[in-house]
Design a protein around this motif. Structure first.
Motif, PDB file in Angstrom:
ATOM      1  N   GLY A  55      43.667  44.858  29.308  1.00 35.67           N
ATOM      2  CA  GLY A  55      43.643  43.730  28.387  1.00 35.67           C
ATOM      3  C   GLY A  55      43.736  42.373  29.034  1.00 35.67           C
ATOM      4  N   GLU A  56      43.828  42.307  30.358  1.00 34.60           N
ATOM      5  CA  GLU A  56      43.886  41.006  31.020  1.00 34.60           C
ATOM      6  C   GLU A  56      42.487  40.417  31.211  1.00 34.60           C
ATOM      7  OE1 GLU A  56      47.355  39.909  33.819  1.00 34.60           O
ATOM      8  OE2 GLU A  56      46.585  41.813  34.567  1.00 34.60           O
ATOM      9  N   PHE A  57      42.449  39.098  31.225  1.00 35.68           N
ATOM     10  CA  PHE A  57      41.238  38.339  31.554  1.00 35.68           C
ATOM     11  C   PHE A  57      41.574  37.560  32.818  1.00 35.68           C
ATOM     12  CE2 PHE A  57      38.140  34.847  29.819  1.00 35.68           C
ATOM     13  CZ  PHE A  57      37.324  35.021  30.926  1.00 35.68           C
ATOM     14  N   VAL A  58      41.015  38.006  33.944  1.00 37.87           N
ATOM     15  CA  VAL A  58      41.382  37.482  35.262  1.00 37.87           C
ATOM     16  C   VAL A  58      40.173  36.851  35.928  1.00 37.87           C
ATOM     17  CG1 VAL A  58      42.305  38.069  37.545  1.00 37.87           C
ATOM     18  CG2 VAL A  58      43.169  39.246  35.503  1.00 37.87           C
ATOM     19  N   ALA A  59      40.355  35.660  36.459  1.00 38.60           N
ATOM     20  CA  ALA A  59      39.326  35.008  37.271  1.00 38.60           C
ATOM     21  C   ALA A  59      39.721  35.118  38.736  1.00 38.60           C
ATOM     22  CB  ALA A  59      39.185  33.537  36.881  1.00 38.60           C
ATOM     23  N   GLY A 215      41.075  42.812  23.165  1.00 33.75           N
ATOM     24  CA  GLY A 215      41.709  43.737  24.098  1.00 33.75           C
ATOM     25  C   GLY A 215      40.866  44.132  25.284  1.00 33.75           C
ATOM     26  N   ARG A 216      39.723  43.501  25.467  1.00 29.18           N
ATOM     27  CA  ARG A 216      38.857  43.819  26.602  1.00 29.18           C
ATOM     28  C   ARG A 216      39.519  43.419  27.924  1.00 29.18           C
ATOM     29  NH1 ARG A 216      34.476  47.171  25.956  1.00 29.18           N
ATOM     30  NH2 ARG A 216      33.740  46.931  23.827  1.00 29.18           N
ATOM     31  N   SER A 217      39.322  44.235  28.935  1.00 29.60           N
ATOM     32  CA  SER A 217      39.710  43.890  30.305  1.00 29.60           C
ATOM     33  C   SER A 217      38.523  43.203  30.966  1.00 29.60           C
ATOM     34  CB  SER A 217      40.070  45.135  31.107  1.00 29.60           C
ATOM     35  OG  SER A 217      41.020  45.903  30.420  1.00 29.60           O
ATOM     36  N   ILE A 218      38.739  42.001  31.471  1.00 28.33           N
ATOM     37  CA  ILE A 218      37.643  41.227  32.063  1.00 28.33           C
ATOM     38  C   ILE A 218      38.079  40.691  33.423  1.00 28.33           C
ATOM     39  CG2 ILE A 218      36.076  39.262  31.786  1.00 28.33           C
ATOM     40  CD1 ILE A 218      36.648  39.404  28.747  1.00 28.33           C
ATOM     41  N   VAL A 219      37.246  40.912  34.430  1.00 29.99           N
ATOM     42  CA  VAL A 219      37.417  40.265  35.736  1.00 29.99           C
ATOM     43  C   VAL A 219      36.174  39.437  35.990  1.00 29.99           C
ATOM     44  CG1 VAL A 219      37.606  40.590  38.226  1.00 29.99           C
ATOM     45  CG2 VAL A 219      38.963  42.011  36.682  1.00 29.99           C
ATOM     46  N   GLU A 232      43.079  34.022  31.517  1.00 31.45           N
ATOM     47  CA  GLU A 232      44.528  33.921  31.330  1.00 31.45           C
ATOM     48  C   GLU A 232      45.274  33.982  32.660  1.00 31.45           C
ATOM     49  OE1 GLU A 232      46.531  37.184  29.396  1.00 31.45           O
ATOM     50  OE2 GLU A 232      45.086  38.642  30.132  1.00 31.45           O
ATOM     51  N   ARG A 233      44.577  34.396  33.703  1.00 34.21           N
ATOM     52  CA  ARG A 233      45.210  34.543  35.013  1.00 34.21           C
ATOM     53  C   ARG A 233      44.174  34.233  36.082  1.00 34.21           C
ATOM     54  NH1 ARG A 233      46.763  40.441  37.256  1.00 34.21           N
ATOM     55  NH2 ARG A 233      47.265  39.895  39.401  1.00 34.21           N
ATOM     56  N   THR A 234      44.592  33.527  37.120  1.00 34.96           N
ATOM     57  CA  THR A 234      43.685  33.142  38.191  1.00 34.96           C
ATOM     58  C   THR A 234      44.211  33.661  39.522  1.00 34.96           C
ATOM     59  OG1 THR A 234      43.019  31.131  37.021  1.00 34.96           O
ATOM     60  CG2 THR A 234      42.568  31.216  39.374  1.00 34.96           C
ATOM     61  N   VAL A 235      43.344  34.362  40.243  1.00 30.82           N
ATOM     62  CA  VAL A 235      43.651  34.864  41.585  1.00 30.82           C
ATOM     63  C   VAL A 235      42.788  34.065  42.559  1.00 30.82           C
ATOM     64  CG1 VAL A 235      43.527  36.857  43.131  1.00 30.82           C
ATOM     65  CG2 VAL A 235      44.244  37.166  40.743  1.00 30.82           C
ATOM     66  N   ARG A 236      43.434  33.324  43.443  1.00 31.69           N
ATOM     67  CA  ARG A 236      42.701  32.468  44.380  1.00 31.69           C
ATOM     68  C   ARG A 236      42.678  33.114  45.760  1.00 31.69           C
ATOM     69  NH1 ARG A 236      41.317  27.104  44.327  1.00 31.69           N
ATOM     70  NH2 ARG A 236      42.506  26.804  42.405  1.00 31.69           N
ATOM     71  N   MET A 237      41.446  33.158  46.360  1.00 32.42           N
ATOM     72  CA  MET A 237      41.278  33.792  47.660  1.00 32.42           C
ATOM     73  C   MET A 237      40.867  32.788  48.725  1.00 32.42           C
ATOM     74  SD  MET A 237      39.636  37.509  46.863  1.00 32.42           S
ATOM     75  CE  MET A 237      40.197  38.013  48.491  1.00 32.42           C
ATOM     76  N   GLN A 238      41.281  33.073  49.952  1.00 34.39           N
ATOM     77  CA  GLN A 238      40.889  32.267  51.104  1.00 34.39           C
ATOM     78  C   GLN A 238      41.023  33.136  52.352  1.00 34.39           C
ATOM     79  OE1 GLN A 238      42.463  28.163  51.444  1.00 34.39           O
ATOM     80  NE2 GLN A 238      43.068  28.690  53.530  1.00 34.39           N
ATOM     81  N   ASP A 239      39.984  33.162  53.166  1.00 31.96           N
ATOM     82  CA  ASP A 239      40.007  33.903  54.430  1.00 31.96           C
ATOM     83  C   ASP A 239      40.435  35.354  54.266  1.00 31.96           C
ATOM     84  OD1 ASP A 239      39.233  31.550  55.742  1.00 31.96           O
ATOM     85  OD2 ASP A 239      41.311  30.933  56.058  1.00 31.96           O
TER      86      ASP A 239
END
Length: 252
Positions: A55-59, A215-219, A232-239
């Motif tokens: 159910g999370e929507f994550v970027a 209720g969809r899970s979205i990435v 609703e949630r942000t995951v930031r990447m680097q290297d």
């Protein structure tokens, strides 16, 4: 309407209020992805751990070379880690052969690509039904489920149109319907607004908001901050590393 249901993703991360405790849809543990050897070695992912709940929507956001595309390929079972473990909906993907991975992609993941990837001379409804054909679903059921999916994205009246007869935003909504028609546990979107103008981008993101609300899970993989802010949630990447993981609340 049959054929359109919802699900989502998890992590050792604070659950959203009211979200039932379930096994994560996505769980990566100490995942490395290494290309080349010696001086040519590139650590695209360097010991990443991530869990996304149902159910999370994550970027997942980052600049070119950050590792976000490699992360997407592993989450989508399009590539395998060099080491570490990836579980999709509780399934250890490292134990699967190529045929089993193809099956899990078809059954568990709905892909949305930047450039839509629709078949040009095929009607919208048949584009949407295509993943069901690979499962051997009957023609009648394929049509019914594809129409239900098009209705869910507000395009049932465009079912007989070819992609060339649709705007960019409408083509992307058809692509989202195609991703939904298999009732996946995860909707995986790669730069879904990258080929769209501002108005169409907002329409697609509004649709993601609506799907998430059911209720969809979205990435969603993106390099755009304003697009990531819709999750609703942000995951930031680097290297090849996750350098930040925050809950933003998304758009009300």
């Amino acid at each position: 309407m049959s054929g359109i249901t919802s699900s989502a993703a998890t992590l050792p991360y604070p659950s959203a209020p009211g979200r039932a405790a379930q096994h994560p849809v996505i769980s990566l543990s100490a995942v490395h992805k290494i290309y080349g050897e010696g001086e040519a070695e590139v650590r695209a992912l360097d010991g990443v751990g991530l869990s996304i709940a149902r159910g999370e929507f994550v970027a997942i956001i980052g600049a070119s070379g950050s590792g976000k595309s490699t992360m997407m390929n592993i989450i989508g079972c399009l590539d395998a880690p060099t080491s570490g473990e990836y579980r999709l909906d509780g399934i250890a993907t490292g134990e699967l052969d190529e045929h089993q991975l193809a099956q899990i992609r078809n059954r568990k993941i709905g892909f949305v690509f930047q450039n839509f990837n629709l078949i040009p001379r095929t009607r919208a409804v048949d584009n949407v039904a295509m993943p069901l054909a690979y499962r051997g679903v009957s023609r009648r059921e394929r049509h019914e489920r594809a129409m239900a999916a098009l209705d869910a994205v507000g395009l049932s009246e465009r079912a007989s149109h070819l992609p060339s007869q649709l705007s960019g935003g409408q083509q992307q909504r058809v692509a989202i319907a195609r991703a939904l028609v298999t009732e996946p546990v995860l909707l995986l979107a790669d730069e879904p607004t990258g080929a769209l103008d501002t108005h169409a981008s907002h329409e697609v993101l509004d649709l993601f908001d609506s799907l998430h609300a059911t209720g969809r899970s979205i990435v969603m993989i993106t390099h755009e901050l304003d697009v990531a802010a819709r999750a609703e949630r942000t995951v930031r990447m680097q290297d090849g590393l996750i350098i930040a993981d925050s809950r933003t609340g998304g758009v009300a």
